[in-house]
Design an enzyme around this catalytic site. Sequence first.
Site, mmCIF file in Angstrom:
data_model
loop_
_atom_site.group_PDB
_atom_site.id
_atom_site.type_symbol
_atom_site.label_atom_id
_atom_site.label_comp_id
_atom_site.label_asym_id
_atom_site.label_seq_id
_atom_site.Cartn_x
_atom_site.Cartn_y
_atom_site.Cartn_z
ATOM 1 N N HIS A 37 0.871 -1.185 0.000
ATOM 2 C CA HIS A 37 0.000 0.000 0.000
ATOM 3 C C HIS A 37 0.904 1.229 0.000
ATOM 4 O O HIS A 37 2.143 1.106 -0.061
ATOM 5 C CB HIS A 37 -0.943 -0.031 1.204
ATOM 6 C CG HIS A 37 -0.257 -0.248 2.524
ATOM 7 N ND1 HIS A 37 0.651 0.643 3.042
ATOM 8 C CD2 HIS A 37 -0.318 -1.283 3.414
ATOM 9 C CE1 HIS A 37 1.090 0.196 4.209
ATOM 10 N NE2 HIS A 37 0.526 -0.986 4.451
ATOM 11 N N GLY A 39 1.899 3.153 2.235
ATOM 12 C CA GLY A 39 2.917 3.190 3.295
ATOM 13 C C GLY A 39 4.192 2.521 2.816
ATOM 14 O O GLY A 39 5.301 3.070 2.961
ATOM 15 N N HIS A 40 4.050 1.339 2.221
ATOM 16 C CA HIS A 40 5.224 0.653 1.664
ATOM 17 C C HIS A 40 5.872 1.502 0.565
ATOM 18 O O HIS A 40 7.101 1.592 0.484
ATOM 19 C CB HIS A 40 4.819 -0.687 1.052
ATOM 20 C CG HIS A 40 4.232 -1.679 2.015
ATOM 21 N ND1 HIS A 40 2.929 -2.071 1.966
ATOM 22 C CD2 HIS A 40 4.787 -2.364 3.047
ATOM 23 C CE1 HIS A 40 2.689 -2.971 2.912
ATOM 24 N NE2 HIS A 40 3.814 -3.159 3.591
ATOM 25 N N GLN A 152 7.930 3.790 10.572
ATOM 26 C CA GLN A 152 7.694 4.128 11.984
ATOM 27 C C GLN A 152 6.379 3.525 12.484
ATOM 28 O O GLN A 152 6.150 3.420 13.684
ATOM 29 C CB GLN A 152 7.710 5.662 12.138
ATOM 30 C CG GLN A 152 7.520 6.196 13.537
ATOM 31 C CD GLN A 152 8.603 5.720 14.511
ATOM 32 O OE1 GLN A 152 9.684 5.303 14.108
ATOM 33 N NE2 GLN A 152 8.296 5.764 15.798
ATOM 34 N N LYS A 153 5.526 3.103 11.555
ATOM 35 C CA LYS A 153 4.265 2.412 11.919
ATOM 36 C C LYS A 153 4.551 1.274 12.905
ATOM 37 O O LYS A 153 3.796 1.049 13.837
ATOM 38 C CB LYS A 153 3.636 1.880 10.636
ATOM 39 C CG LYS A 153 2.616 0.785 10.793
ATOM 40 C CD LYS A 153 1.274 1.368 11.049
ATOM 41 C CE LYS A 153 0.167 0.356 11.226
ATOM 42 N NZ LYS A 153 0.447 -1.016 10.994
ATOM 43 N N ASP A 154 5.648 0.544 12.650
ATOM 44 C CA ASP A 154 6.030 -0.562 13.539
ATOM 45 C C ASP A 154 7.185 -0.078 14.413
ATOM 46 O O ASP A 154 8.336 -0.493 14.244
ATOM 47 C CB ASP A 154 6.416 -1.790 12.709
ATOM 48 C CG ASP A 154 5.234 -2.300 11.910
ATOM 49 O OD1 ASP A 154 4.484 -3.127 12.413
ATOM 50 O OD2 ASP A 154 5.042 -1.835 10.771
ATOM 51 N N VAL A 180 2.316 6.619 7.158
ATOM 52 C CA VAL A 180 1.393 7.120 6.127
ATOM 53 C C VAL A 180 -0.030 6.754 6.566
ATOM 54 O O VAL A 180 -0.284 5.608 6.959
ATOM 55 C CB VAL A 180 1.719 6.507 4.746
ATOM 56 C CG1 VAL A 180 0.736 7.005 3.694
ATOM 57 C CG2 VAL A 180 3.154 6.845 4.353
ATOM 58 N N LEU A 188 -2.191 3.312 7.428
ATOM 59 C CA LEU A 188 -2.317 2.279 6.394
ATOM 60 C C LEU A 188 -1.706 0.982 6.910
ATOM 61 O O LEU A 188 -0.686 0.983 7.589
ATOM 62 C CB LEU A 188 -1.584 2.702 5.113
ATOM 63 C CG LEU A 188 -2.065 3.961 4.404
ATOM 64 C CD1 LEU A 188 -1.438 4.041 3.010
ATOM 65 C CD2 LEU A 188 -3.570 4.025 4.300
HETATM 66 P P1 AMP Z 1 4.811 -5.102 6.533
HETATM 67 O O1 AMP Z 1 4.668 -5.546 5.103
HETATM 68 O O2 AMP Z 1 3.506 -4.844 7.207
HETATM 69 O O3 AMP Z 1 5.786 -5.948 7.314
HETATM 70 O O4 AMP Z 1 5.492 -3.686 6.448
HETATM 71 C C1 AMP Z 1 6.720 -3.520 5.779
HETATM 72 C C2 AMP Z 1 7.294 -2.196 6.138
HETATM 73 O O5 AMP Z 1 6.374 -1.164 5.794
HETATM 74 C C3 AMP Z 1 7.571 -2.065 7.648
HETATM 75 O O6 AMP Z 1 8.797 -1.390 7.812
HETATM 76 C C4 AMP Z 1 6.411 -1.225 8.109
HETATM 77 O O7 AMP Z 1 6.687 -0.460 9.250
HETATM 78 C C5 AMP Z 1 6.174 -0.327 6.902
HETATM 79 N N1 AMP Z 1 4.817 0.201 6.931
HETATM 80 C C6 AMP Z 1 3.673 -0.507 7.006
HETATM 81 N N2 AMP Z 1 2.610 0.324 7.065
HETATM 82 C C7 AMP Z 1 3.107 1.588 7.036
HETATM 83 C C8 AMP Z 1 2.530 2.891 7.082
HETATM 84 N N3 AMP Z 1 1.220 3.071 7.179
HETATM 85 N N4 AMP Z 1 3.350 3.948 7.031
HETATM 86 C C9 AMP Z 1 4.705 3.779 6.947
HETATM 87 N N5 AMP Z 1 5.304 2.588 6.889
HETATM 88 C C10 AMP Z 1 4.527 1.506 6.941
#
Ligand code: AMP
Length: 284
Positions: A37, A39-40, A152-154, A180, A188
């Site tokens: 999405h 955010g990624h 920073q979400k995580d 994001v 997101l």
């Molecule tokens: P995930 O696929 O959920 O493991 O996320 C992969 C990367 O994208 C991780 O570093 C997350 O922190 C980042 N991420 C996920 N959602 C967001 C968001 N809404 N805003 C910024 N980074 C995000």
Amino acid sequence: MVPVAVVETIAELRAGVSDPSARGERIALVPTLGALHDGHLALIRRAAEVADFVVVSIFVNPLQFGPTEDLDRYPRTLDDDLAKLEPLGVPVVFAPTVDEMYPSGPSQTRVVAGEVGSLFEGNSRAGHFDGVLTVVTKLLNIVRPGVVVFGQKDAQQVYLVQRMVDDLNFPVTVETVPIVREPDGLALSSRNRFLDDDARRAAVKLSASLQAAAASAHLGTQAVLAAARSILADEPLVKLDYLTVVQPQSFLPVDDDYRGRALVLVAANVGGTRLIDNELITLS
Ligand code: AMP
């Protein structure tokens, strides 16, 4: 548009990054679980700003899911993901199979996340961060980037990855990108697609609670927690897991009289979907 090269094996990936490495280009790795999405995409744009060659990994890592968690249900949308990556000019997507990453079954050797790894997300999801740090270590060893980009979400994940890089002297810089959000504030997340209309309406209470917390930051820790709690308590579909205020350098809960920058963390089950969010505040 140049099509994205999808690489499934470690050997091919190493061959794919050997030329840019030999040319002295800076390589950035963006680790993801896929179901991409905006955010990624923000992480990937940042990666392209700080490096010459961007590798996005898409791997739903079984090691970081508990036995009762949503590993099987986690969305896998590789074709859609590639369509989103193509306009960004990402040269390589590393999308290994579980067998490629764990050919002898679940990794025997693991990175242990330590004290902070067993708090908050780690308390609700036993072993989660050991699984995350182990796969991040593997990805860093496979891709050997100069920079690795996280959201920073995580927040707890970023903290623990940075601690691992510092503690174990990984030759990589950790770059962090702000959260994001949807226009109404919802962060997101790949899991947002599981929210039905009612849960989607309720989910906005997480970010609203953080805004209420920020607005009370001048009144101290207890006021911050009370302000956030009152927003969350208003919504029956939100089942709170934890709400806490931590010191960014230690990631441990702050005292009642703490002053300075702090992170408010929230996690909740919203209509059957687990969501997390956080906000940086200044307690004054
Ligand atoms: P995930 O696929 O959920 O493991 O996320 C992969 C990367 O994208 C991780 O570093 C997350 O922190 C980042 N991420 C996920 N959602 C967001 C968001 N809404 N805003 C910024 N980074 C995000």
